[in-house]
Enzyme design. Structure first.
Site, short mmCIF file in Angstrom:
data_model
loop_
_atom_site.label_atom_id
_atom_site.label_comp_id
_atom_site.label_asym_id
_atom_site.label_seq_id
_atom_site.Cartn_x
_atom_site.Cartn_y
_atom_site.Cartn_z
N GLY A 14 15.74 3.43 -12.85
CA GLY A 14 14.45 4.03 -12.51
C GLY A 14 14.52 5.51 -12.25
N ARG A 15 15.54 5.95 -11.51
CA ARG A 15 15.64 7.36 -11.15
C ARG A 15 16.12 8.22 -12.31
NH1 ARG A 15 19.10 4.10 -8.57
NH2 ARG A 15 21.37 4.39 -8.72
N GLU A 22 19.95 7.78 -3.79
CA GLU A 22 19.96 6.39 -4.24
C GLU A 22 21.18 6.12 -5.11
OE1 GLU A 22 16.14 3.98 -4.88
OE2 GLU A 22 16.82 4.35 -6.94
N LYS A 64 8.58 -2.23 -14.66
CA LYS A 64 9.36 -2.91 -15.70
C LYS A 64 9.01 -4.39 -15.75
CE LYS A 64 13.59 -1.66 -16.43
NZ LYS A 64 15.05 -1.44 -16.32
N HIS A 101 10.48 31.00 6.07
CA HIS A 101 9.71 31.08 7.31
C HIS A 101 9.64 29.72 8.00
CE1 HIS A 101 8.27 35.20 6.51
NE2 HIS A 101 8.42 34.84 5.25
N GLU A 142 4.31 -2.78 -4.53
CA GLU A 142 3.45 -1.62 -4.31
C GLU A 142 2.65 -1.30 -5.57
OE1 GLU A 142 7.19 -1.00 -1.78
OE2 GLU A 142 6.70 -1.72 -3.80
N LYS A 190 12.70 -4.83 1.43
CA LYS A 190 11.64 -5.41 0.61
C LYS A 190 11.60 -6.93 0.77
CE LYS A 190 12.75 -3.56 -3.39
NZ LYS A 190 12.64 -3.12 -4.80
#
Length: 776
Positions: free
Chosen positions: A501-502, A587, A439, A618, A445, A738
């Site tokens: 964001g999510r 979050e 944004k 399994h 990152e 961060k």
């Protein structure tokens, strides 16, 4: 702002403050003065913190001041300086008006308080007016004398009930309310409620007191703003009557086994199901009864869930800590819809971006868009992190069946250089397009990866800077940074601060998804989202799929102590769906304070996790079946496979149904012994059962179905957050690490030994890394 609510009655003064679980009280009576009331409140609330006070006064109030001395208390109330006495702002309203405000659900409501006297308030479309009807003539006296405490004591319970019913019928005929709420201390004396009435709760007086401080004017005026909006002054969760009822109910049914519930109700498996918009939910294998579900729905109502839903869809700024609207639902609203934020309809802007995305996607997919050397684009790499990665990669994997198989799609998120190196290792730069999603275009990152990708591109194309514009597009709102990077701002696709964001996979963040599956499939996905949005907005709670899922999560998290939820899709294409849900759920609701900032004393957001079936069977199903932890499970399956292959799908679905059956009913000691199992092995082969699960079924995994599934969980998360009274739309918990990393980076890269000021562990780790780095 913490608020202290004071509810003054004829026999007791009750108090409750923001963040407190239980009210306190002390005696009132015919000699209690205003000064004595203040002193008693200060003593009872000595260790509570509050910055404002709401007072429910048992008499007429005008402009926030009592105008008549109370009939059943001592003198000195009119003209008393409540603000000075408490040392903070004070709002005084009629006690019936305060309880009415806490009981109000919309429309035209008449509130009658059956206490020492008759309290009365009428609220019409959010505008309230204390009626003070108690002094009106009735028979040989007044309403107060017949339906107040005096009438109960003098005329007896049977006659008092008749008088109450007669008075209510007269008032209803005269005022024609849509809703009648009976409150006050004596409402429990009624064996049945008069027709058209519902029982209030004295706890609603506290809720009304909290709500007072959300209005722009004193009393109930300006309640148009209160109507339908999320309440930040909500009665503390554990103080709500439905919560207390659920606690008592849990103690009663905790030992009850699903075997018994099914044995006692032959129709349970068909009855405890819900179906809407092509999604079928079987929740019969949950440890609930009809009473459980009723109490959970009542908790939702007391928690203002309906009001919060309406507030979100209306565009109110329900993300309180960031003062933002929460409008991922606008991303899939149809053309012509209107959702207004700050006076502006945002839907046309949404569709303008979608149209630009569609035009760009069609050019790339058709080959009309060429790279710098004239070659068509065959590879797309999405660079983002968090919601800018988890949503797109999940959607691509889920819809791979519908994707253009002549193109390669990869996703880079980790700042670990390996992620980018492996994504680009076998690709031709001349045929590769990067979608950089940030944004602000400053995310550490994402921009580190984008810059390295830029260098890789230029190295492969002879170093010509203008090549960047043909091989990079941006999903961002920072035109200056985008341009400085070398991207043509005509190829910048924007989104808005009301999209978290999510919750953004159906915004421009989904550009890589649209490139993979095409605009028509992307719009089909949006239609699936929208169908569930409308279902969530309009369906009654008893048939509302997201509400049911959310309430069941609250039930297990807060009453059974479950710490996780397993999401188990029996569809290989949904292999990234549990990872996507981890951010969406944790979050959103991984919070330790309420929306007002009060510390929470009950569990919130559980851990979501899972893997596709049958792989998990399994792996970790051993723990789910026979471990010591209760792990509620969501099984997701489809009636038709996308890749029909022999008997595979029958085997797959057989496992879904078998696992939910085994979890619910287990295997008793007697059943194990009857199989001839040696006694020494019987305990090991027993299955306790009583492990809850939901089964979610749809016809097949299509783009539309994927949108429905994501929206189903989005709104389940919303439901949970509304109950827990947390802000499900901020994420301050991701910030501290961060920020600290930004301080540590120069310490790792410094050419000289830095002066470190961390704790001894962190200092030692930094020195160890620097020493290792120097040996390269």
């Amino acid at each position: 702002m913490p608020v202290l609510v004071v509810d003054i009655g004829g026999t007791h003064v009750k108090i409750l403050a923001t963040g407190q679980d239980s009210p306190r009280q002390f005696d009132s009576g015919p000699t209690l003065t205003a000064a004595q009331m203040v002193a008693g409140v200060k003593t009872a609330a000595a260790e509570w913190k509050y910055d404002a006070v709401s007072i429910g006064y048992p008499g007429p109030v005008l402009h926030g001041r009592p105008v008549v001395e109370p009939r059943h208390l001592g003198p000195g109330w009119v003209g008393f300086d409540y603000r000075t006495a408490f040392g903070c702002p004070v709002k005084v309203v009629n006690d019936a008006a305060m309880q009415a405000l806490g009981s109000y659900q919309g429309g035209k409501m008449l509130f009658l308080g059956l206490g020492t006297g008759l309290g009365s308030t009428l609220i019409v479309e959010g505008i309230g007016e204390p009626m003070e009807l108690g002094h009106l003539p009735y028979r040989n006296g007044t309403f107060d004398e017949y339906v107040g405490l005096h009438g109960l004591q003098v005329h007896g319970l049977t006659q008092w009930r008749r008088d109450v019913e007669d008075v209510i019928s007269r008032l209803v005929a005269a005022l024609e309310p849509e809703d009648v709420v009976l409150g006050g201390g004596n409402v429990h004396q009624l064996d049945t409620l008069p027709p058209g009435c519902r029982a209030g709760d004295n706890a609603n007086a506290f809720l009304g007191g909290f709500r007072l401080w959300e209005l722009k004017h004193d009393g109930l005026n300006a309640s148009q703003e209160m109507k339908g909006r999320a309440m930040t002054g909500m009665l503390p969760l554990t103080a709500r009557q439905s919560w207390k009822a659920l606690q008592a109910h849990h103690e009663k049914i905790r030992p009850l086994h699903l075997r018994t519930l099914f044995a006692d109700d032959a129709t349970r498996g068909e009855r405890l199901t819900a179906e809407a918009v092509g999604i079928y939910l079987d929740y019969s294998k949950n440890r609930v009864t009809d009473e459980t579900l009723t109490l959970l729905r009542r908790l939702a109502e007391e928690s203002g869930l309906r009001e919060r839903i309406d507030a979100m869809f209306r565009g109110d700024k329900i993300n309180l800590t960031e003062d933002r609207a929460v409008l991922h639902v606008a991303l899939r609203a149809p053309r012509g819809a209107s959702i207004v934020v700050d006076g502006k309809n945002v839907v046309p802007e949404v569709h303008a971006v979608l149209d630009a995305m569609a035009d760009f996607s069609n050019r790339v997919r058709s080959g009309a868009w060429k790279g710098h050397t004239g070659k068509r684009i065959r590879n797309v790499i999405n660079i983002g992190i968090g919601g800018s990665d988890l949503g797109p990669v999940m959607a691509y994997e889920a819809l791979r069946h519908y994707s253009d198989r002549a193109m390669t799609f990869r996703f880079v998120s980790n700042v670990d250089g390996t992620d980018l190196v492996e994504a680009t290792r076998d690709l031709n730069p001349a045929e590769t397009l990067f979608v950089a999603s940030s944004k602000t275009f400053t995310t550490l990152e994402t921009m580190t990866n984008a810059e390295s990708a830029r260098q890789w591109l230029l190295a492969g194309l002879g170093g010509e800077g203008k090549a960047v514009a043909k091989h990079f597009v941006a999903v961002s709102t920072n035109a200056q940074k985008v341009s400085e990077f070398g991207i043509d701002t005509a190829n910048m696709f924007g989104f808005w601060d009301w999209v978290g964001g999510r919750y953004s996979m159906d915004s421009a963040i989904g550009l890589s998804t649209m490139l993979a599956v095409g605009p028509d499939n992307f719009r089909a996905m949006l239609e699936g989202f929208h169908q569930v949005d409308e279902h969530f907005r309009t369906a009654p709670f008893e048939r509302n799929l997201p509400v049911l899922l959310g309430l069941l999560t609250v039930w297990y998290t807060d009453f059974f102590g479950a710490e996780t939820v397993a999401v188990l899709p029996y569809e290989q294409y949904l292999k990234r769906f549990p990872a996507y849900l981890q951010q969406l759920t944790m979050e959103s609701n991984g919070k330790h304070v309420t929306r007002e900032g009060a510390e929470i004393s009950y569990p919130t957001g559980p851990i979501y996790w899972g893997e596709p079936g049958t792989n998990g069977q399994h792996s970790f199903y051993q723990l789910i079946h026979q471990g010591t932890r209760l792990i509620p499970c969501d099984f997701i399956a489809f009636g038709h496979p996308l890749n029909a292959l022999g008997r595979h799908h029958d085997f797959l679905l057989a496992n879904v149904f078998a696992q939910t059956e085994a979890l619910a009913f287990g295997k008793t000691r007697e059943q194990v012994k009857a199989e001839g199992t040696p006694d020494s092995l019987v305990p090991h082969r027993m299955f306790q059962g009583n492990r809850p699960s939901n089964t979610i079924l749809a016809e097949r995994l299509t783009p539309e179905t994927l949108g429905k599934l994501v929206a189903l969980y989005e709104h389940s998360v919303f439901t949970q957050g509304a109950i827990w009274d947390v802000d499900s739309f901020d994420q301050w918990g991701v910030e501290l690490g961060k920020v600290l990393a930004q301080h540590i980076i120069p310490e790792l890269e410094s050419q000289t030994e830095p002066k470190l000021g961390h704790d001894s562990s962190t200092n030692n780790l930094i020195r160890r890394y620097r020493k290792s780095k120097s040996k390269r």
